[in-house]
Design an enzyme around this catalytic site. Structure first.
Site, PDB file in Angstrom:
ATOM      1  N   ASP A  13     -30.384 -58.291 -15.923  1.00 44.73           N
ATOM      2  CA  ASP A  13     -30.361 -58.691 -14.435  1.00 44.73           C
ATOM      3  C   ASP A  13     -31.471 -59.834 -14.502  1.00 44.73           C
ATOM      4  O   ASP A  13     -31.933 -60.082 -15.616  1.00 44.73           O
ATOM      5  CB  ASP A  13     -31.364 -57.714 -13.785  1.00 44.73           C
ATOM      6  CG  ASP A  13     -31.009 -57.610 -12.272  1.00 44.73           C
ATOM      7  OD1 ASP A  13     -30.635 -57.135 -11.468  1.00 44.73           O
ATOM      8  OD2 ASP A  13     -31.603 -58.975 -11.635  1.00 44.73           O
TER       9      ASP A  13
ATOM     10  N   SER B 236     -16.438 -54.106  -2.403  1.00 39.04           N
ATOM     11  CA  SER B 236     -17.195 -53.984  -1.093  1.00 39.04           C
ATOM     12  C   SER B 236     -15.757 -53.758   0.045  1.00 39.04           C
ATOM     13  O   SER B 236     -14.804 -54.165  -0.137  1.00 39.04           O
ATOM     14  CB  SER B 236     -17.875 -55.203  -0.480  1.00 39.04           C
ATOM     15  OG  SER B 236     -18.042 -55.096   0.667  1.00 39.04           O
TER      16      SER B 236
ATOM     17  N   TYR C 256     -18.416 -64.371   1.419  1.00 38.93           N
ATOM     18  CA  TYR C 256     -18.849 -63.249   0.873  1.00 38.93           C
ATOM     19  C   TYR C 256     -17.323 -62.429   0.516  1.00 38.93           C
ATOM     20  O   TYR C 256     -17.071 -61.755  -0.408  1.00 38.93           O
ATOM     21  CB  TYR C 256     -19.692 -62.450   1.443  1.00 38.93           C
ATOM     22  CG  TYR C 256     -19.882 -61.224   0.777  1.00 38.93           C
ATOM     23  CD1 TYR C 256     -20.900 -61.005  -0.467  1.00 38.93           C
ATOM     24  CD2 TYR C 256     -19.685 -60.077   1.283  1.00 38.93           C
ATOM     25  CE1 TYR C 256     -21.024 -59.670  -1.031  1.00 38.93           C
ATOM     26  CE2 TYR C 256     -20.055 -58.710   0.817  1.00 38.93           C
ATOM     27  CZ  TYR C 256     -20.780 -58.540  -0.383  1.00 38.93           C
ATOM     28  OH  TYR C 256     -20.910 -57.300  -0.917  1.00 38.93           O
TER      29      TYR C 256
ATOM     30  N   THR D 133     -30.174 -50.965   0.486  1.00 41.90           N
ATOM     31  CA  THR D 133     -30.642 -51.479  -0.647  1.00 41.90           C
ATOM     32  C   THR D 133     -31.870 -52.775  -0.220  1.00 41.90           C
ATOM     33  O   THR D 133     -31.724 -53.220   1.132  1.00 41.90           O
ATOM     34  CB  THR D 133     -29.727 -52.311  -1.380  1.00 41.90           C
ATOM     35  OG1 THR D 133     -29.026 -53.260  -0.718  1.00 41.90           O
ATOM     36  CG2 THR D 133     -28.788 -51.291  -1.896  1.00 41.90           C
TER      37      THR D 133
ATOM     38  N   VAL E  21     -25.232 -50.423   2.639  1.00 40.36           N
ATOM     39  CA  VAL E  21     -26.001 -49.602   1.690  1.00 40.36           C
ATOM     40  C   VAL E  21     -27.349 -50.093   2.004  1.00 40.36           C
ATOM     41  O   VAL E  21     -27.683 -51.254   2.092  1.00 40.36           O
ATOM     42  CB  VAL E  21     -25.538 -49.933   0.156  1.00 40.36           C
ATOM     43  CG1 VAL E  21     -26.246 -48.549  -0.623  1.00 40.36           C
ATOM     44  CG2 VAL E  21     -24.139 -49.803   0.106  1.00 40.36           C
TER      45      VAL E  21
ATOM     46  N   VAL F 145     -26.121 -64.063 -14.649  1.00 43.66           N
ATOM     47  CA  VAL F 145     -24.812 -64.000 -14.995  1.00 43.66           C
ATOM     48  C   VAL F 145     -23.900 -65.284 -14.842  1.00 43.66           C
ATOM     49  O   VAL F 145     -22.891 -65.341 -15.253  1.00 43.66           O
ATOM     50  CB  VAL F 145     -24.201 -62.994 -14.077  1.00 43.66           C
ATOM     51  CG1 VAL F 145     -24.600 -61.678 -14.582  1.00 43.66           C
ATOM     52  CG2 VAL F 145     -24.011 -63.214 -12.644  1.00 43.66           C
TER      53      VAL F 145
HETATM   54  N1  LIG Z   1     -26.132 -53.580   0.034  1.00 47.15           N
HETATM   55  C1  LIG Z   1     -24.734 -53.261   0.778  1.00 47.15           C
HETATM   56  O1  LIG Z   1     -24.760 -53.061   1.965  1.00 47.15           O
HETATM   57  C2  LIG Z   1     -23.461 -53.770  -0.338  1.00 47.15           C
HETATM   58  C3  LIG Z   1     -22.174 -53.375   0.203  1.00 47.15           C
HETATM   59  C4  LIG Z   1     -21.104 -53.656  -0.529  1.00 47.15           C
HETATM   60  C5  LIG Z   1     -21.121 -54.037  -1.963  1.00 47.15           C
HETATM   61  N2  LIG Z   1     -22.461 -54.463  -2.073  1.00 47.15           N
HETATM   62  C6  LIG Z   1     -22.537 -55.000  -3.554  1.00 47.15           C
HETATM   63  O2  LIG Z   1     -23.564 -54.185  -4.337  1.00 47.15           O
HETATM   64  C7  LIG Z   1     -23.985 -54.969  -5.344  1.00 47.15           C
HETATM   65  C8  LIG Z   1     -25.479 -54.749  -5.323  1.00 47.15           C
HETATM   66  O3  LIG Z   1     -25.960 -55.464  -4.108  1.00 47.15           O
HETATM   67  P1  LIG Z   1     -27.369 -54.782  -3.474  1.00 47.15           P
HETATM   68  O4  LIG Z   1     -27.070 -54.332  -2.238  1.00 47.15           O
HETATM   69  O5  LIG Z   1     -28.219 -53.866  -4.542  1.00 47.15           O
HETATM   70  O6  LIG Z   1     -28.277 -56.185  -3.598  1.00 47.15           O
HETATM   71  P2  LIG Z   1     -29.663 -56.295  -4.210  1.00 47.15           P
HETATM   72  O7  LIG Z   1     -29.863 -57.970  -3.793  1.00 47.15           O
HETATM   73  O8  LIG Z   1     -30.568 -55.458  -3.792  1.00 47.15           O
HETATM   74  O9  LIG Z   1     -29.596 -56.320  -5.776  1.00 47.15           O
HETATM   75  C9  LIG Z   1     -28.687 -57.232  -6.409  1.00 47.15           C
HETATM   76  C10 LIG Z   1     -29.253 -57.344  -7.685  1.00 47.15           C
HETATM   77  O10 LIG Z   1     -28.248 -58.495  -8.695  1.00 47.15           O
HETATM   78  C11 LIG Z   1     -29.188 -59.038  -9.311  1.00 47.15           C
HETATM   79  N3  LIG Z   1     -28.678 -60.598  -9.433  1.00 47.15           N
HETATM   80  C12 LIG Z   1     -28.370 -61.279  -8.298  1.00 47.15           C
HETATM   81  N4  LIG Z   1     -27.817 -62.426  -8.753  1.00 47.15           N
HETATM   82  C13 LIG Z   1     -27.952 -62.507 -10.285  1.00 47.15           C
HETATM   83  C14 LIG Z   1     -27.536 -63.202 -11.375  1.00 47.15           C
HETATM   84  N5  LIG Z   1     -27.102 -64.377 -10.915  1.00 47.15           N
HETATM   85  N6  LIG Z   1     -27.782 -62.776 -12.493  1.00 47.15           N
HETATM   86  C15 LIG Z   1     -28.172 -61.522 -12.792  1.00 47.15           C
HETATM   87  N7  LIG Z   1     -28.436 -60.775 -11.754  1.00 47.15           N
HETATM   88  C16 LIG Z   1     -28.461 -61.286 -10.491  1.00 47.15           C
HETATM   89  C17 LIG Z   1     -30.474 -59.191  -8.408  1.00 47.15           C
HETATM   90  O11 LIG Z   1     -31.662 -59.569  -9.240  1.00 47.15           O
HETATM   91  C18 LIG Z   1     -30.739 -57.689  -8.113  1.00 47.15           C
HETATM   92  O12 LIG Z   1     -31.278 -56.768  -8.841  1.00 47.15           O
HETATM   93  C19 LIG Z   1     -23.468 -56.662  -5.301  1.00 47.15           C
HETATM   94  O13 LIG Z   1     -22.289 -56.739  -5.868  1.00 47.15           O
HETATM   95  C20 LIG Z   1     -23.042 -56.314  -3.537  1.00 47.15           C
HETATM   96  O14 LIG Z   1     -22.193 -57.420  -3.336  1.00 47.15           O
HETATM   97  C21 LIG Z   1     -23.667 -54.237  -1.550  1.00 47.15           C
END
Ligand SMILES: NC(=O)c1ccc[n+]([C@@H]2O[C@H](COP(=O)([O-])OP(=O)(O)OC[C@H]3O[C@@H](n4cnc5c(N)ncnc54)[C@H](O)[C@@H]3O)[C@@H](O)[C@H]2O)c1
Length: 226
Positions: free
Chosen positions: A5, A105, A118, A153, A151, A23
């Site tokens: 991360d 997603s 997105y 988060t 979600v 990443v």
């Molecule tokens: N939260 C939602 O409603 C939801 C819904 C569908 C899909 N998602 C997907 O779930 C995944 C996680 O999302 P989340 O809600 O936990 O988000 P979040 O922002 O809470 O966590 C995202 C994580 O990714 C890391 N990250 C971001 N950019 C990065 C980079 N360039 N290099 C390394 N690490 C990086 C961040 O530090 C963080 O730990 C994502 O792929 C998101 O698209 C989330």
């Protein structure tokens, strides 16, 4: 277990090996994967979960934002996967299978307002998952994705904080899901764990919804049962 991360501040608390890497940086990703393999003694499961959001219609994000979100959400998965694949092949040869799970997603398959950029990245994640599943099935590597709804988060917390009325926004997001609440991060993690486990040993090239029924159900309003 190891976590890659760009922000590893929370990793110690849950007792996992953490490697700081962005990443978007191919060299950093390769070094992080090598570090994880050295510490773990191999790699048999890769979860590509890092992602960022973007709001707006197709008119609202400039080219720089499009490049950034694709760089993280799509190229990030490609970079991590190609760094991990040699190690996954080794694991598959030893144990019979290895696994990649990508976080997609509901935005990949449902039109959500104000999510043009997105959604485009998550559509690409879905296609990438299918193509990778085909490419690596004969190497014993399964590739699947999970498709969460909304979600609870830190990401969604940030969106709610920025809303004019966070409580009303949260209620609207909850009401959009037939389950009537947000999905929890644990529910997504457990779905990923199932896809990665031998319980899903014949499952590859699939997308599994963990969305409170959002993709598939058409309920009548609560005051109109039946
Ligand atoms: N939260 C939602 O409603 C939801 C819904 C569908 C899909 N998602 C997907 O779930 C995944 C996680 O999302 P989340 O809600 O936990 O988000 P979040 O922002 O809470 O966590 C995202 C994580 O990714 C890391 N990250 C971001 N950019 C990065 C980079 N360039 N290099 C390394 N690490 C990086 C961040 O530090 C963080 O730990 C994502 O792929 C998101 O698209 C989330």
């Amino acid at each position: 277990m190891a976590v890659l991360d760009r922000d590893v501040s929370g990793a110690e608390a849950v007792g996992v090996h953490a490697v700081k890497a962005d990443v978007r940086d191919d060299a950093a990703v390769r070094a992080a994967v090598a570090d994880a393999v050295a510490v773990l003694g191999g790699l048999d499961i890769l979860v590509n979960n890092a992602g960022i959001g973007a709001t707006g219609t197709v008119e609202d994000n400039d080219d720089e934002q499009w490049r950034l979100v694709f760089d993280v959400n799509v190229l990030g998965m490609a970079r991590t996967s190609r760094a991990a694949l040699p190690h996954l092949r080794t694991a598959a040869a030893r144990r019979g299978q290895a696994v990649i799970v990508n976080t997609c997603s509901i935005a990949a398959t449902a039109g959500l307002p104000q999510r043009a950029l997105y959604s485009a990245t998550k559509g690409a994640v879905l296609s990438l998952t299918l193509a990778m599943a085909a490419d690596h099935i004969r190497e014993g590597i399964r590739v699947n994705c999970v498709a969460p709804g909304t979600v609870d988060t830190p990401w969604v917390a940030r969106l709610l904080d920025a809303a004019p009325d966070p409580a009303a926004e949260r209620a609207a997001l909850a009401a959009r899901q037939p389950l009537g609440r947000l999905v929890t991060a644990d529910e997504v993690a457990e779905t990923i764990a199932h896809r990665a486990s031998p319980l899903a040993s014949a499952t590859t090239g699939t997308v599994l919804a963990v969305d409170g029924g959002m993709a598939g159900l058409r309920l009548r309003p609560p005051n109109q049962p039946g």
